[in-house]
Design a protein around this motif. Structure first.
Motif, short mmCIF file in Angstrom:
data_model
loop_
_atom_site.label_atom_id
_atom_site.label_comp_id
_atom_site.label_asym_id
_atom_site.label_seq_id
_atom_site.Cartn_x
_atom_site.Cartn_y
_atom_site.Cartn_z
N PHE A 156 0.84 -1.19 0.00
CA PHE A 156 0.00 0.00 0.00
C PHE A 156 0.88 1.25 0.00
N PHE A 157 0.43 2.29 -0.68
CA PHE A 157 1.09 3.59 -0.69
C PHE A 157 0.03 4.66 -0.49
N GLN A 165 5.94 9.14 -12.11
CA GLN A 165 5.77 8.11 -13.13
C GLN A 165 6.99 7.19 -13.18
N LEU A 166 8.17 7.77 -13.04
CA LEU A 166 9.38 6.95 -13.04
C LEU A 166 9.46 6.05 -11.82
N LEU A 167 9.01 6.55 -10.68
CA LEU A 167 8.97 5.70 -9.48
C LEU A 167 8.05 4.51 -9.73
N ALA A 168 6.86 4.76 -10.27
CA ALA A 168 5.92 3.68 -10.56
C ALA A 168 6.53 2.69 -11.54
N TYR A 169 7.19 3.19 -12.56
CA TYR A 169 7.82 2.33 -13.56
C TYR A 169 8.86 1.41 -12.93
N HIS A 170 9.77 1.99 -12.14
CA HIS A 170 10.85 1.19 -11.56
C HIS A 170 10.35 0.21 -10.50
N VAL A 171 9.33 0.59 -9.75
CA VAL A 171 8.73 -0.34 -8.80
C VAL A 171 8.11 -1.51 -9.56
N ALA A 172 7.38 -1.21 -10.63
CA ALA A 172 6.73 -2.26 -11.42
C ALA A 172 7.76 -3.21 -12.04
N LYS A 229 -0.74 5.84 -11.45
CA LYS A 229 0.29 5.15 -12.21
C LYS A 229 0.85 3.95 -11.44
N LEU A 230 1.06 4.12 -10.15
CA LEU A 230 1.57 3.00 -9.36
C LEU A 230 0.58 1.83 -9.38
N LYS A 231 -0.71 2.13 -9.22
CA LYS A 231 -1.73 1.09 -9.28
C LYS A 231 -1.75 0.40 -10.64
N ILE A 241 0.43 0.03 -13.10
CA ILE A 241 1.51 -0.79 -13.66
C ILE A 241 2.23 -1.69 -12.65
N SER A 242 2.02 -1.46 -11.35
CA SER A 242 2.70 -2.33 -10.38
C SER A 242 1.73 -3.19 -9.59
N TYR A 243 0.41 -2.86 -9.69
CA TYR A 243 -0.64 -3.59 -9.00
C TYR A 243 -0.53 -3.47 -7.48
N ILE A 244 0.01 -2.35 -7.04
CA ILE A 244 0.06 -2.02 -5.62
C ILE A 244 -1.09 -1.05 -5.35
N HIS A 245 -1.81 -1.27 -4.27
CA HIS A 245 -2.88 -0.32 -3.94
C HIS A 245 -2.25 1.00 -3.51
N ALA A 246 -2.64 2.06 -4.17
CA ALA A 246 -2.14 3.40 -3.85
C ALA A 246 -3.32 4.36 -3.86
N GLU A 247 -3.32 5.26 -2.90
CA GLU A 247 -4.40 6.23 -2.80
C GLU A 247 -3.82 7.63 -2.77
N GLY A 248 -4.34 8.48 -3.64
CA GLY A 248 -3.99 9.89 -3.59
C GLY A 248 -5.01 10.60 -2.73
N TYR A 249 -4.53 11.54 -1.92
CA TYR A 249 -5.43 12.17 -0.95
C TYR A 249 -4.99 13.62 -0.73
N PRO A 250 -5.95 14.51 -0.49
CA PRO A 250 -5.57 15.89 -0.16
C PRO A 250 -4.86 15.93 1.19
#
Length: 152
Positions: free
Chosen positions: A10-11, A125-132, A29-31, A33-42
């Motif tokens: 989770f992120f 986006q690069l972080l998501a790419y490299h994690v994936a 993007k993380l969700k 391409i890496s299939y990790i649950h990620a939530e954006g929040y204010p």
């Protein structure tokens, strides 16, 4: 960074003002391409729910560039750290304040506030790419995603 976090499940991504859509895009993007649950929040609403999830297992990505809400973002970073959370900060080049508070820092050059999304979305986006990639995911053909909008 990708090596350190590719095993997480989770992120949480936090942003304020113009940084919120960037945080939402980073989580998406993380969700995707890496299939990790990620939530954006204010970030200003963090105390209304996500703060309960923060612990040492929950990486928190913050869009904390030098802009009009920077001091408020620093306060959110401190709230996360007080709860044992790990901070991955997206910050402005040369920012020593955020570097002293965050566990990892990605930087972008200073820019006018309305142009910062153009710069800040790329490192996320690069972080998501490299994690994936580290997780062995096919980043060129993410599962269950359509490459274009279909028309009825």
């Amino acid at each position: 960074m990708a090596r350190a976090y590719s095993h997480k499940r989770f992120f949480l991504y936090l942003g304020r003002n113009i940084g919120l859509p960037v945080a939402l895009e980073g989580a998406l993007k993380l969700k995707e391409i890496s299939y990790i649950h990620a939530e954006g929040y204010p970030a200003g609403e963090m105390k209304h729910g996500p703060i309960a999830l923060i612990d040492e297992a929950m990486p928190v990505v913050t869009v904390a560039v030098r802009d009009p809400v920077y001091d408020k973002m620093l306060s959110q970073v401190e709230q996360v750290k007080a709860r044992g959370g790990t901070i991955i900060a997206l910050a402005t080049d040369g920012d020593v304040e955020i570097r002293a508070r965050a566990d990892y820092v990605m930087t972008v050059p200073p820019a006018p506030p309305l142009l910062t999304p153009v710069l800040t979305v790329i490192p996320l986006q690069l972080l998501a790419y490299h994690v994936a990639v580290r997780r062995g995911c096919d980043v060129d053909q993410p599962r269950n995603l359509a490459k274009s909008v279909t028309v009825e």
